[in-house]
Design an enzyme around this catalytic site. Structure first.
Site, PDB file in Angstrom:
ATOM      1  N   GLY A   1      40.122 -12.260 -28.920  1.00  0.00           N
ATOM      2  CA  GLY A   1      41.375 -11.497 -28.982  1.00  0.00           C
ATOM      3  C   GLY A   1      42.369 -12.034 -27.962  1.00  0.00           C
TER       4      GLY A   1
ATOM      5  N   TYR B   1      36.897  -9.374 -27.430  1.00  0.00           N
ATOM      6  CA  TYR B   1      37.738  -9.458 -26.232  1.00  0.00           C
ATOM      7  C   TYR B   1      38.171 -10.909 -25.993  1.00  0.00           C
ATOM      8  CZ  TYR B   1      39.144  -8.759 -21.327  1.00  0.00           C
ATOM      9  OH  TYR B   1      39.848  -8.708 -20.142  1.00  0.00           O
ATOM     10  N   ASP B   2      37.193 -11.811 -25.928  1.00  0.00           N
ATOM     11  CA  ASP B   2      37.498 -13.208 -25.581  1.00  0.00           C
ATOM     12  C   ASP B   2      38.411 -13.844 -26.635  1.00  0.00           C
ATOM     13  OD1 ASP B   2      35.416 -12.421 -23.956  1.00  0.00           O
ATOM     14  OD2 ASP B   2      34.149 -14.161 -24.332  1.00  0.00           O
TER      15      ASP B   2
ATOM     16  N   ARG C   1      32.002  -2.032 -15.092  1.00  0.00           N
ATOM     17  CA  ARG C   1      31.961  -3.368 -14.501  1.00  0.00           C
ATOM     18  C   ARG C   1      31.127  -3.333 -13.224  1.00  0.00           C
ATOM     19  NH1 ARG C   1      38.244  -4.853 -15.445  1.00  0.00           N
ATOM     20  NH2 ARG C   1      38.411  -2.582 -15.450  1.00  0.00           N
TER      21      ARG C   1
ATOM     22  N   GLN D   1      23.487 -15.017 -11.841  1.00  0.00           N
ATOM     23  CA  GLN D   1      24.803 -15.373 -12.385  1.00  0.00           C
ATOM     24  C   GLN D   1      25.872 -15.098 -11.332  1.00  0.00           C
ATOM     25  OE1 GLN D   1      22.977 -12.728 -13.168  1.00  0.00           O
ATOM     26  NE2 GLN D   1      24.115 -11.057 -14.106  1.00  0.00           N
TER      27      GLN D   1
ATOM     28  N   GLY E   1      19.783  -9.246 -15.793  1.00  0.00           N
ATOM     29  CA  GLY E   1      19.128 -10.543 -15.670  1.00  0.00           C
ATOM     30  C   GLY E   1      18.481 -10.651 -14.297  1.00  0.00           C
TER      31      GLY E   1
ATOM     32  N   ASN F   1      37.740 -11.770 -12.330  1.00  0.00           N
ATOM     33  CA  ASN F   1      37.205 -10.443 -11.952  1.00  0.00           C
ATOM     34  C   ASN F   1      37.926  -9.819 -10.756  1.00  0.00           C
ATOM     35  OD1 ASN F   1      35.094 -12.164 -13.260  1.00  0.00           O
ATOM     36  ND2 ASN F   1      34.004 -10.212 -13.279  1.00  0.00           N
TER      37      ASN F   1
ATOM     38  N   ARG G   1      31.234 -18.356 -12.707  1.00  0.00           N
ATOM     39  CA  ARG G   1      32.685 -18.287 -12.884  1.00  0.00           C
ATOM     40  C   ARG G   1      33.364 -18.370 -11.526  1.00  0.00           C
ATOM     41  NH1 ARG G   1      34.211 -13.127 -15.718  1.00  0.00           N
ATOM     42  NH2 ARG G   1      33.607 -14.168 -17.627  1.00  0.00           N
TER      43      ARG G   1
HETATM   44  P1  NAD Z   1      41.761  -0.911 -17.683  1.00  0.00           P
HETATM   45  O1  NAD Z   1      40.832  -0.632 -18.798  1.00  0.00           O
HETATM   46  O2  NAD Z   1      41.751  -0.034 -16.497  1.00  0.00           O
HETATM   47  O3  NAD Z   1      43.264  -0.962 -18.197  1.00  0.00           O
HETATM   48  C1  NAD Z   1      43.635  -1.180 -19.540  1.00  0.00           C
HETATM   49  C2  NAD Z   1      44.699  -0.156 -19.894  1.00  0.00           C
HETATM   50  O4  NAD Z   1      45.180  -0.425 -21.211  1.00  0.00           O
HETATM   51  C3  NAD Z   1      44.145   1.272 -19.909  1.00  0.00           C
HETATM   52  O5  NAD Z   1      45.055   2.136 -19.274  1.00  0.00           O
HETATM   53  C4  NAD Z   1      44.012   1.598 -21.401  1.00  0.00           C
HETATM   54  O6  NAD Z   1      44.091   2.969 -21.655  1.00  0.00           O
HETATM   55  C5  NAD Z   1      45.167   0.792 -21.973  1.00  0.00           C
HETATM   56  N1  NAD Z   1      45.008   0.414 -23.377  1.00  0.00           N
HETATM   57  C6  NAD Z   1      43.924  -0.171 -23.967  1.00  0.00           C
HETATM   58  N2  NAD Z   1      44.189  -0.415 -25.276  1.00  0.00           N
HETATM   59  C7  NAD Z   1      45.449   0.021 -25.500  1.00  0.00           C
HETATM   60  C8  NAD Z   1      46.263   0.064 -26.652  1.00  0.00           C
HETATM   61  N3  NAD Z   1      45.848  -0.407 -27.836  1.00  0.00           N
HETATM   62  N4  NAD Z   1      47.504   0.608 -26.559  1.00  0.00           N
HETATM   63  C9  NAD Z   1      47.937   1.107 -25.369  1.00  0.00           C
HETATM   64  N5  NAD Z   1      47.213   1.095 -24.244  1.00  0.00           N
HETATM   65  C10 NAD Z   1      45.976   0.548 -24.319  1.00  0.00           C
HETATM   66  O7  NAD Z   1      41.493  -2.429 -17.259  1.00  0.00           O
HETATM   67  P2  NAD Z   1      42.176  -3.332 -16.148  1.00  0.00           P
HETATM   68  O8  NAD Z   1      41.098  -3.928 -15.348  1.00  0.00           O
HETATM   69  O9  NAD Z   1      43.263  -2.605 -15.487  1.00  0.00           O
HETATM   70  O10 NAD Z   1      42.787  -4.490 -17.047  1.00  0.00           O
HETATM   71  C11 NAD Z   1      44.167  -4.581 -17.329  1.00  0.00           C
HETATM   72  C12 NAD Z   1      44.433  -5.865 -18.085  1.00  0.00           C
HETATM   73  O11 NAD Z   1      44.051  -6.990 -17.300  1.00  0.00           O
HETATM   74  C13 NAD Z   1      43.670  -5.965 -19.404  1.00  0.00           C
HETATM   75  O12 NAD Z   1      44.511  -6.550 -20.374  1.00  0.00           O
HETATM   76  C14 NAD Z   1      42.533  -6.900 -19.083  1.00  0.00           C
HETATM   77  O13 NAD Z   1      42.120  -7.628 -20.206  1.00  0.00           O
HETATM   78  C15 NAD Z   1      43.155  -7.805 -18.033  1.00  0.00           C
HETATM   79  N6  NAD Z   1      42.115  -8.362 -17.153  1.00  0.00           N
HETATM   80  C16 NAD Z   1      41.550  -7.605 -16.161  1.00  0.00           C
HETATM   81  C17 NAD Z   1      40.561  -8.153 -15.353  1.00  0.00           C
HETATM   82  C18 NAD Z   1      39.938  -7.394 -14.235  1.00  0.00           C
HETATM   83  O14 NAD Z   1      39.029  -7.917 -13.596  1.00  0.00           O
HETATM   84  N7  NAD Z   1      40.352  -6.186 -13.883  1.00  0.00           N
HETATM   85  C19 NAD Z   1      40.119  -9.468 -15.586  1.00  0.00           C
HETATM   86  C20 NAD Z   1      40.695 -10.184 -16.617  1.00  0.00           C
HETATM   87  C21 NAD Z   1      41.704  -9.635 -17.391  1.00  0.00           C
HETATM   88  N1  UDP Z   2      26.449  -6.661 -14.177  1.00  0.00           N
HETATM   89  C1  UDP Z   2      25.295  -6.202 -13.565  1.00  0.00           C
HETATM   90  N2  UDP Z   2      25.101  -4.859 -13.451  1.00  0.00           N
HETATM   91  C2  UDP Z   2      26.001  -3.943 -13.890  1.00  0.00           C
HETATM   92  C3  UDP Z   2      27.186  -4.413 -14.509  1.00  0.00           C
HETATM   93  C4  UDP Z   2      27.368  -5.773 -14.640  1.00  0.00           C
HETATM   94  O1  UDP Z   2      24.442  -6.988 -13.128  1.00  0.00           O
HETATM   95  O2  UDP Z   2      25.752  -2.728 -13.741  1.00  0.00           O
HETATM   96  C5  UDP Z   2      26.660  -8.129 -14.259  1.00  0.00           C
HETATM   97  C6  UDP Z   2      27.084  -8.633 -15.631  1.00  0.00           C
HETATM   98  O3  UDP Z   2      25.962  -8.913 -16.433  1.00  0.00           O
HETATM   99  C7  UDP Z   2      27.850  -9.894 -15.244  1.00  0.00           C
HETATM  100  C8  UDP Z   2      28.471  -9.557 -13.894  1.00  0.00           C
HETATM  101  O4  UDP Z   2      27.718  -8.460 -13.391  1.00  0.00           O
HETATM  102  O5  UDP Z   2      26.958 -10.962 -15.069  1.00  0.00           O
HETATM  103  C9  UDP Z   2      29.924  -9.154 -13.996  1.00  0.00           C
HETATM  104  O6  UDP Z   2      30.026  -8.157 -14.988  1.00  0.00           O
HETATM  105  P1  UDP Z   2      31.368  -7.369 -15.266  1.00  0.00           P
HETATM  106  O7  UDP Z   2      31.135  -6.495 -16.447  1.00  0.00           O
HETATM  107  O8  UDP Z   2      31.864  -6.761 -14.015  1.00  0.00           O
HETATM  108  O9  UDP Z   2      32.407  -8.524 -15.611  1.00  0.00           O
HETATM  109  P2  UDP Z   2      32.353  -9.747 -16.662  1.00  0.00           P
HETATM  110  O10 UDP Z   2      30.986  -9.914 -17.207  1.00  0.00           O
HETATM  111  O11 UDP Z   2      33.337  -9.374 -17.705  1.00  0.00           O
HETATM  112  O12 UDP Z   2      32.733 -10.898 -15.816  1.00  0.00           O
END
Ligand code: NAD
Ligand code: UDP
Length: 344
Positions: A159, A156-157, A197, A220, A216, A185, A288
């Protein structure tokens, strides 16, 4: 709806949590919207209310495959492309790491090429994960990050880092007009119950009276942004008409520990759930918080929804969401495997 907006917008990932809210915002501005989604983590329920909307269409397709012929047609009109396609929750993006990496690299390249062919402005939904386990706090856009390139989060990171590289290269070679948001987030209605999440997990666990899993020791930190604030930031950044400003952090700078978040949700739901600890996942960032000075300066943007108000709305939505797919999925995904949660 605003009059005279005949913009045609493609939203990749439009059936997801953020994508479906973005589609709503664009439609309310009068745009024509095509959502493209492979429904890996997206839900039909998220866009069901748009079924009869004449300015909305959905294409079921994966961005790592050749784009549908309809989008490759020489006559297609697209003014803006938002690339939100990518599973965003650790258990989901780690379930098929190769697909996650290819989604960010191959998929982003494909959509950038479409932007070049159509002249559309391109928006990348990047992430605070670009900063990894940050040594700079709060995180500014100039920080290069501290990412493990070979760990379980790397698909993910790294990518997303590669997706940013491609996007910046298309800008440098003037092949596309681009915008990059680094999202911190974000939570709110339409998250999946089994998203995995932390916000959806603790809310669903509290509502079900199940153990709340804190990974943990819970010290965090994260900074949580409510979805409507974030989508407002997306729209403003896409509309920013000066030259490419580089990546822009979008998030809510109010930082708290995961332990405190769990306590807060317990108090707000009046739940009798216990807080239990689980091992901290590998490479879990310790802290973060976004520095949003750039977004404030360029876009006049700052989040307006307090954590209490956002959590209240999200808790109410989960308590009421009776959609079949989310009901059936009332088991919370954790990095240690699914934790079954009897539905309230
Ligand atoms: P989400 O998983 O609900 O949405 C992702 C969407 O992309 C889904 O509808 C999934 O079906 C679709 N998808 C995944 N791979 C695909 C592919 N190869 N082709 C077509 N569709 C595909 O997650 P989200 O929270 O809505 O995140 C949306 C975007 O925002 C993502 O790119 C994510 O990396 C980015 N983002 C979200 C957060 C957050 O906190 N919500 C934080 C950082 C970045
Ligand atoms: N986390 C947790 N319990 C859960 C899911 C996540 O304590 O059931 C923690 C996770 O380890 C991280 C923080 O919550 O420290 C945020 O996690 P999330 O998956 O929401 O986002 P990201 O780690 O990608 O910031």
């Amino acid at each position: 709806m605003k009059n005279g907006n005949s913009k045609h917008v493609l939203v990749a990932g439009g059936a997801g949590f953020l994508g479906s809210h973005l589609c709503d915002a664009l439609l309310s501005e009068g745009a024509h919207v095509i959502a493209l989604d492979n429904f890996q983590t997206g839900r039909k329920q998220n866009i069901r209310h748009l079924e009869r909307e004449p300015r909305f269409d959905i294409i079921d397709s994966d961005i790592i495959k050749p784009l549908p012929a309809r989008l490759r047609s020489k006559r297609v009109k697209i003014d803006e492309i938002f690339n939100l396609a990518c599973a965003a929750s650790p258990p989901h993006y780690q379930a098929d790491p190769e697909h996650t990496m290819l989604t960010s690299v191959v998929g982003t390249h494909s959509l950038l090429t479409l932007a070049e062919a159509t002249g559309a402005r391109f928006f990348l939904a990047s992430t605070s994960e670009i900063y990894g386990d940050p040594e700079v706090h709060p995180q500014t856009e100039s920080y290069w990050g501290n990412v493990n390139p070979t760990g379980p989060r790397a698909c993910y990171d790294e990518g997303k880092r590669a997706a940013e590289t491609l996007t910046f290269d298309f800008d440098r070679s003037r092949r596309a007009d681009v915008r990059v948001a680094r999202i911190f987030n974000t939570y709110g209605p339409r998250m999946r119950a089994d998203d995995g999440r932390v916000v959806s997990n603790v809310i669903c666990q509290a509502l079900a009276g199940d153990d709340i899993t804190v990974y943990g020791d819970g010290s965090q930190t994260r900074s949580f942004c409510y979805v409507s604030d974030l989508v407002d930031g997306f729209v403003r950044l896409m509309a920013y008409d000066e030259s490419f400003p580089g990546a822009v952090n979008l998030g809510n700078p109010v930082e708290l520990t995961v332990g405190d978040l769990a306590e807060k949700v317990l108090a707000m739901t009046g739940s009798s759930s216990r807080i239990v600890t689980r091992p901290l996942p590998v490479d879990d960032p310790r802290r973060r918080r976004p520095d949003i000075s750039l977004a404030k300066k360029l876009l006049g943007w700052a989040p307006r929804t307090s954590l209490d108000a956002g959590l209240k709305a999200t808790i109410a939505w989960f308590a009421e969401d009776q959609s079949d797919d989310n009901k059936a999925a009332r088991k919370v995904a954790t990095l240690g495997g699914a934790v079954s949660a009897g539905r309230v």
